[in-house]
Design a protein around this motif. Structure first.
Motif, PDB file in Angstrom:
ATOM      1  N   ALA A  52      27.100  59.544  41.824  1.00 21.33           N
ATOM      2  CA  ALA A  52      26.054  60.551  42.011  1.00 21.33           C
ATOM      3  C   ALA A  52      26.067  61.565  40.870  1.00 21.33           C
ATOM      4  O   ALA A  52      25.006  61.978  40.382  1.00 21.33           O
ATOM      5  N   ALA A  53      27.255  61.960  40.422  1.00 15.92           N
ATOM      6  CA  ALA A  53      27.354  62.895  39.301  1.00 15.92           C
ATOM      7  C   ALA A  53      26.776  62.260  38.033  1.00 15.92           C
ATOM      8  O   ALA A  53      26.080  62.925  37.259  1.00 15.92           O
ATOM      9  N   TYR A  54      27.069  60.987  37.831  1.00 15.10           N
ATOM     10  CA  TYR A  54      26.517  60.288  36.676  1.00 15.10           C
ATOM     11  C   TYR A  54      24.989  60.240  36.756  1.00 15.10           C
ATOM     12  O   TYR A  54      24.305  60.499  35.772  1.00 15.10           O
ATOM     13  N   ALA A  55      24.466  59.913  37.929  1.00 16.17           N
ATOM     14  CA  ALA A  55      23.015  59.830  38.083  1.00 16.17           C
ATOM     15  C   ALA A  55      22.354  61.177  37.809  1.00 16.17           C
ATOM     16  O   ALA A  55      21.320  61.247  37.140  1.00 16.17           O
ATOM     17  N   LEU A  56      22.976  62.263  38.283  1.00 23.12           N
ATOM     18  CA  LEU A  56      22.433  63.594  38.052  1.00 23.12           C
ATOM     19  C   LEU A  56      22.447  63.949  36.567  1.00 23.12           C
ATOM     20  O   LEU A  56      21.434  64.387  36.010  1.00 23.12           O
ATOM     21  N   THR A  57      23.576  63.735  35.910  1.00 26.13           N
ATOM     22  CA  THR A  57      23.653  64.076  34.485  1.00 26.13           C
ATOM     23  C   THR A  57      22.761  63.164  33.648  1.00 26.13           C
ATOM     24  O   THR A  57      22.193  63.612  32.645  1.00 26.13           O
ATOM     25  N   PHE A  58      22.614  61.920  34.056  1.00 23.88           N
ATOM     26  CA  PHE A  58      21.728  61.011  33.329  1.00 23.88           C
ATOM     27  C   PHE A  58      20.277  61.491  33.416  1.00 23.88           C
ATOM     28  O   PHE A  58      19.566  61.525  32.412  1.00 23.88           O
ATOM     29  N   GLN A  59      19.858  61.908  34.608  1.00 25.21           N
ATOM     30  CA  GLN A  59      18.491  62.397  34.774  1.00 25.21           C
ATOM     31  C   GLN A  59      18.263  63.686  33.985  1.00 25.21           C
ATOM     32  O   GLN A  59      17.191  63.891  33.402  1.00 25.21           O
ATOM     33  N   LEU A  60      19.254  64.568  33.946  1.00 24.32           N
ATOM     34  CA  LEU A  60      19.132  65.781  33.141  1.00 24.32           C
ATOM     35  C   LEU A  60      19.037  65.436  31.655  1.00 24.32           C
ATOM     36  O   LEU A  60      18.273  66.052  30.906  1.00 24.32           O
ATOM     37  N   GLY A  61      19.811  64.444  31.236  1.00 28.50           N
ATOM     38  CA  GLY A  61      19.742  64.003  29.845  1.00 28.50           C
ATOM     39  C   GLY A  61      18.389  63.421  29.494  1.00 28.50           C
ATOM     40  O   GLY A  61      17.843  63.682  28.412  1.00 28.50           O
ATOM     41  N   VAL A  62      17.832  62.628  30.391  1.00 26.08           N
ATOM     42  CA  VAL A  62      16.505  62.046  30.152  1.00 26.08           C
ATOM     43  C   VAL A  62      15.452  63.144  30.065  1.00 26.08           C
ATOM     44  O   VAL A  62      14.594  63.133  29.174  1.00 26.08           O
ATOM     45  N   ALA A  63      15.521  64.122  30.970  1.00 24.70           N
ATOM     46  CA  ALA A  63      14.549  65.222  30.947  1.00 24.70           C
ATOM     47  C   ALA A  63      14.669  66.027  29.659  1.00 24.70           C
ATOM     48  O   ALA A  63      13.659  66.386  29.037  1.00 24.70           O
ATOM     49  N   THR A  64      15.887  66.297  29.225  1.00 24.86           N
ATOM     50  CA  THR A  64      16.098  67.038  27.984  1.00 24.86           C
ATOM     51  C   THR A  64      15.572  66.257  26.790  1.00 24.86           C
ATOM     52  O   THR A  64      14.938  66.822  25.892  1.00 24.86           O
ATOM     53  N   THR A  65      15.816  64.964  26.776  1.00 25.27           N
ATOM     54  CA  THR A  65      15.340  64.121  25.681  1.00 25.27           C
ATOM     55  C   THR A  65      13.818  64.126  25.622  1.00 25.27           C
ATOM     56  O   THR A  65      13.238  64.221  24.529  1.00 25.27           O
ATOM     57  N   GLN A  66      13.167  64.050  26.758  1.00 19.25           N
ATOM     58  CA  GLN A  66      11.707  64.060  26.782  1.00 19.25           C
ATOM     59  C   GLN A  66      11.162  65.387  26.281  1.00 19.25           C
ATOM     60  O   GLN A  66      10.168  65.434  25.557  1.00 19.25           O
ATOM     61  N   LEU A  67      11.807  66.481  26.644  1.00 19.14           N
ATOM     62  CA  LEU A  67      11.384  67.796  26.184  1.00 19.14           C
ATOM     63  C   LEU A  67      11.523  67.904  24.662  1.00 19.14           C
ATOM     64  O   LEU A  67      10.610  68.355  23.972  1.00 19.14           O
ATOM     65  N   CYS A  68      12.661  67.464  24.148  1.00 20.91           N
ATOM     66  CA  CYS A  68      12.880  67.513  22.691  1.00 20.91           C
ATOM     67  C   CYS A  68      11.887  66.620  21.960  1.00 20.91           C
ATOM     68  O   CYS A  68      11.394  66.982  20.887  1.00 20.91           O
ATOM     69  N   GLU A  69      11.579  65.469  22.511  1.00 17.92           N
ATOM     70  CA  GLU A  69      10.616  64.574  21.866  1.00 17.92           C
ATOM     71  C   GLU A  69       9.216  65.190  21.853  1.00 17.92           C
ATOM     72  O   GLU A  69       8.498  65.091  20.862  1.00 17.92           O
ATOM     73  N   ALA A  70       8.841  65.855  22.927  1.00 21.00           N
ATOM     74  CA  ALA A  70       7.523  66.508  22.969  1.00 21.00           C
ATOM     75  C   ALA A  70       7.434  67.608  21.919  1.00 21.00           C
ATOM     76  O   ALA A  70       6.425  67.737  21.220  1.00 21.00           O
ATOM     77  N   VAL A  71       8.496  68.401  21.784  1.00 13.46           N
ATOM     78  CA  VAL A  71       8.504  69.462  20.772  1.00 13.46           C
ATOM     79  C   VAL A  71       8.452  68.853  19.378  1.00 13.46           C
ATOM     80  O   VAL A  71       7.737  69.338  18.497  1.00 13.46           O
TER      81      VAL A  71
END
Length: 107
Positions: A52-71
């Motif tokens: 569950a911790a891995y899934a949470l951190t993975f989703q946060l990483g994906v969200a951060t990556t998408q934000l950086c890509e949009a910028v």
């Protein structure tokens, strides 16, 4: 006069460049997917809390990556617009007759 196409040698060189960059991106993507899969399998083998911790951190990483890509994409568009605006202000370059002078080059 019609449309001028680049010579075959130039097209071949461009294709080699694109294939080289494309293959590097493909290898990088496959490596990332393999790494994500391995990390998920390792987390799942440790139990439900680490998974569950891995899934949470993975989703946060994906969200951060998408934000950086949009910028990044927004900055590329703004930079392109600014460069086009500035190039419109430059004096025209020499003619097509092979003029080697640099009177049209930017300062």
């Amino acid at each position: 006069r019609g449309v001028r196409f680049p010579p075959p040698a130039a097209l071949s060189a461009a294709a080699r460049g694109y294939l080289g960059a494309g293959s590097a991106i493909y290898v990088r993507t496959v490596g990332k997917l393999w790494g994500y899969s391995y990390a998920a399998r390792a987390a799942a083998s440790l139990g439900s809390v680490p998974a569950a911790a891995y899934a949470l951190t993975f989703q946060l990483g994906v969200a951060t990556t998408q934000l950086c890509e949009a910028v990044s994409l927004a900055m590329q568009a703004l930079l392109s617009r600014e460069l086009n605006r500035r190039s419109a202000l430059l004096p025209p370059r020499g003619g097509d007759e092979g003029d080697e002078g640099d009177e049209g080059s930017p300062p």
